[in-house]
Design a protein around this motif. Structure first.
Motif, mmCIF file in Angstrom:
data_model
loop_
_atom_site.group_PDB
_atom_site.id
_atom_site.type_symbol
_atom_site.label_atom_id
_atom_site.label_comp_id
_atom_site.label_asym_id
_atom_site.label_seq_id
_atom_site.Cartn_x
_atom_site.Cartn_y
_atom_site.Cartn_z
ATOM 1 N N GLY A 1 -1.267 2.382 2.838
ATOM 2 C CA GLY A 1 -1.249 0.957 2.558
ATOM 3 C C GLY A 1 -0.597 0.167 3.680
ATOM 4 N N ILE A 2 -1.064 -1.064 3.900
ATOM 5 C CA ILE A 2 -0.501 -1.951 4.917
ATOM 6 C C ILE A 2 -0.023 -3.222 4.226
ATOM 7 C CG2 ILE A 2 -0.913 -3.215 7.054
ATOM 8 C CD1 ILE A 2 -3.219 -1.316 7.643
ATOM 9 N N ASP A 3 1.259 -3.469 4.281
ATOM 10 C CA ASP A 3 1.852 -4.652 3.677
ATOM 11 C C ASP A 3 1.649 -5.857 4.589
ATOM 12 O OD1 ASP A 3 3.419 -6.236 1.939
ATOM 13 O OD2 ASP A 3 5.180 -5.894 3.200
ATOM 14 N N MET A 4 0.901 -6.844 4.133
ATOM 15 C CA MET A 4 0.602 -8.034 4.919
ATOM 16 C C MET A 4 1.466 -9.206 4.452
ATOM 17 S SD MET A 4 -1.793 -7.155 7.081
ATOM 18 C CE MET A 4 -2.656 -8.659 7.550
ATOM 19 N N PRO A 5 1.807 -10.111 5.375
ATOM 20 C CA PRO A 5 2.602 -11.266 4.973
ATOM 21 C C PRO A 5 1.783 -12.229 4.112
ATOM 22 C CG PRO A 5 1.880 -11.507 7.253
ATOM 23 C CD PRO A 5 1.490 -10.120 6.831
ATOM 24 N N TYR B 1 5.281 8.299 5.726
ATOM 25 C CA TYR B 1 4.768 7.265 6.636
ATOM 26 C C TYR B 1 5.508 5.935 6.503
ATOM 27 C CZ TYR B 1 0.596 10.066 7.802
ATOM 28 O OH TYR B 1 -0.265 11.027 8.255
ATOM 29 N N SER B 2 5.881 5.578 5.291
ATOM 30 C CA SER B 2 6.535 4.282 5.089
ATOM 31 C C SER B 2 7.875 4.198 5.814
ATOM 32 C CB SER B 2 6.736 4.012 3.591
ATOM 33 O OG SER B 2 7.528 5.031 2.995
ATOM 34 N N GLU B 3 8.402 5.339 6.256
ATOM 35 C CA GLU B 3 9.683 5.360 6.959
ATOM 36 C C GLU B 3 9.533 5.103 8.450
ATOM 37 O OE1 GLU B 3 11.444 9.109 6.072
ATOM 38 O OE2 GLU B 3 11.369 8.814 3.895
ATOM 39 N N TRP B 4 8.306 5.207 8.990
ATOM 40 C CA TRP B 4 8.158 5.010 10.438
ATOM 41 C C TRP B 4 6.865 4.310 10.863
ATOM 42 C CZ3 TRP B 4 4.207 7.666 13.049
ATOM 43 C CH2 TRP B 4 3.617 8.732 12.353
ATOM 44 N N VAL B 5 5.846 4.296 10.031
ATOM 45 C CA VAL B 5 4.602 3.610 10.380
ATOM 46 C C VAL B 5 4.759 2.121 10.065
ATOM 47 C CG1 VAL B 5 2.138 3.382 9.916
ATOM 48 C CG2 VAL B 5 3.189 5.652 9.992
ATOM 49 N N HIS B 6 4.545 1.277 11.051
ATOM 50 C CA HIS B 6 4.764 -0.163 10.911
ATOM 51 C C HIS B 6 3.944 -0.751 9.765
ATOM 52 C CE1 HIS B 6 5.797 -4.208 12.055
ATOM 53 N NE2 HIS B 6 4.539 -4.543 12.268
ATOM 54 N N ARG B 7 4.608 -1.465 8.878
ATOM 55 C CA ARG B 7 4.032 -2.161 7.732
ATOM 56 C C ARG B 7 3.464 -1.239 6.660
ATOM 57 N NH1 ARG B 7 3.901 -7.455 7.476
ATOM 58 N NH2 ARG B 7 4.193 -8.724 9.358
ATOM 59 N N CYS B 8 3.627 0.066 6.794
ATOM 60 C CA CYS B 8 3.133 0.979 5.756
ATOM 61 C C CYS B 8 4.007 0.844 4.509
ATOM 62 C CB CYS B 8 3.153 2.422 6.251
ATOM 63 S SG CYS B 8 2.616 3.615 5.001
ATOM 64 N N ASP B 9 3.375 0.619 3.356
ATOM 65 C CA ASP B 9 4.128 0.504 2.111
ATOM 66 C C ASP B 9 3.827 1.662 1.159
ATOM 67 O OD1 ASP B 9 1.580 -0.107 1.253
ATOM 68 O OD2 ASP B 9 2.066 -2.111 0.506
ATOM 69 N N GLY B 10 3.347 2.768 1.719
ATOM 70 C CA GLY B 10 3.080 3.949 0.914
ATOM 71 C C GLY B 10 1.839 4.671 1.403
ATOM 72 N N LYS C 1 5.422 -0.299 17.719
ATOM 73 C CA LYS C 1 6.563 -0.023 16.844
ATOM 74 C C LYS C 1 6.410 1.332 16.165
ATOM 75 C CE LYS C 1 7.535 -4.909 15.964
ATOM 76 N NZ LYS C 1 7.532 -6.006 14.961
ATOM 77 N N THR C 2 5.182 1.661 15.775
ATOM 78 C CA THR C 2 4.943 2.949 15.124
ATOM 79 C C THR C 2 5.258 4.106 16.051
ATOM 80 O OG1 THR C 2 3.263 2.058 13.620
ATOM 81 C CG2 THR C 2 3.144 4.409 14.120
#
Length: 211
Positions: A107-111, A81-90, A199-200
């Motif tokens: 997981g969703i990586d937030m700013p 998922y981290s390769e194509w799901v937007h903001r996924c970090d695992g 984007k996803t």
């Protein structure tokens, strides 16, 4: 993030991630089932519907050169998922499920300075006699213990519908309702709630067509 549960028997399935056949393209801004068309760009249509309690539903659709089975395999490969799901970090699949009924964590990586998020949801899926894959996603925030430092949305429900087309393509549609944007400033809420799904789906289409 933990590794994907390796002992699940050949997982076939997100986030979600969602598809059904649509009729002729809606006119911009037209309402359908309460959804209002926001944009149609690069072959991707995006519609939104405001829900109660600050939730939002987003529906994204497109077509891709792919087979239903291939789409299902990508959706089931949580480690990717981290390769194509937007903001996924695992992401990973929780132990104890079945190929067509399991719980996943993404997981969703937030700013900075916003707290990172974590989706925990159950996937059930079926392919009907006409070859249409339907994946139902039900938020299950209490399925596993909380992760320190991660905000876990309580609402995350969705559906993927992948429908085969007669020309060797598939029609993809994903509908997601979530409260993940609650409490965020408007610019970030828009980016998470509508920009992210677009984007996803674009990333998924590119991934499928490059295979």
């Amino acid at each position: 993030m933990p590794n994907e549960y390796a002992t699940l028997p050949t997982p076939g399935a997100l986030f979600f991630l969602l598809l059904c056949t649509c009729g002729p393209a809606l006119l911009f801004g037209q309402v359908s089932d309460g959804f209002v068309l926001q944009s149609t760009d690069d072959g991707v249509s995006v519609s939104v519907r405001e829900e109660s309690n600050g939730d939002m539903s987003v529906r994204v659709s497109t077509e891709a050169r792919a087979q239903v089975q291939g789409v299902g395999a990508v959706l089931d490969h949580a480690k990717g998922y981290s390769e194509w799901v937007h903001r996924c970090d695992g992401a990973y699949i929780v132990a104890g499920g079945q190929p067509d009924d399991y719980v996943f964590v993404s997981g969703i990586d937030m700013p900075f300075p916003f707290q990172d998020k974590e989706i925990v949801a159950r996937v059930t899926q079926v392919v009907d006699s006409s070859g249409v894959l339907t994946r139902t996603i039900t938020g299950s925030p209490h399925a596993i213990p909380a992760t320190k430092g991660r905000d876990r949305p309580t609402v995350y429900n969705g559906e993927w519908i992948v429908r085969p087309l007669p020309d060797g393509r598939v029609h993809l549609q994903v509908t997601v309702r979530t409260d993940a944007g609650a409490g965020l400033p408007n610019w970030l809420r828009k980016e998470i709630m509508t920009g992210g799904p677009v984007k996803t789906v674009l990333n998924l289409r590119h991934r499928l067509e490059a295979a």
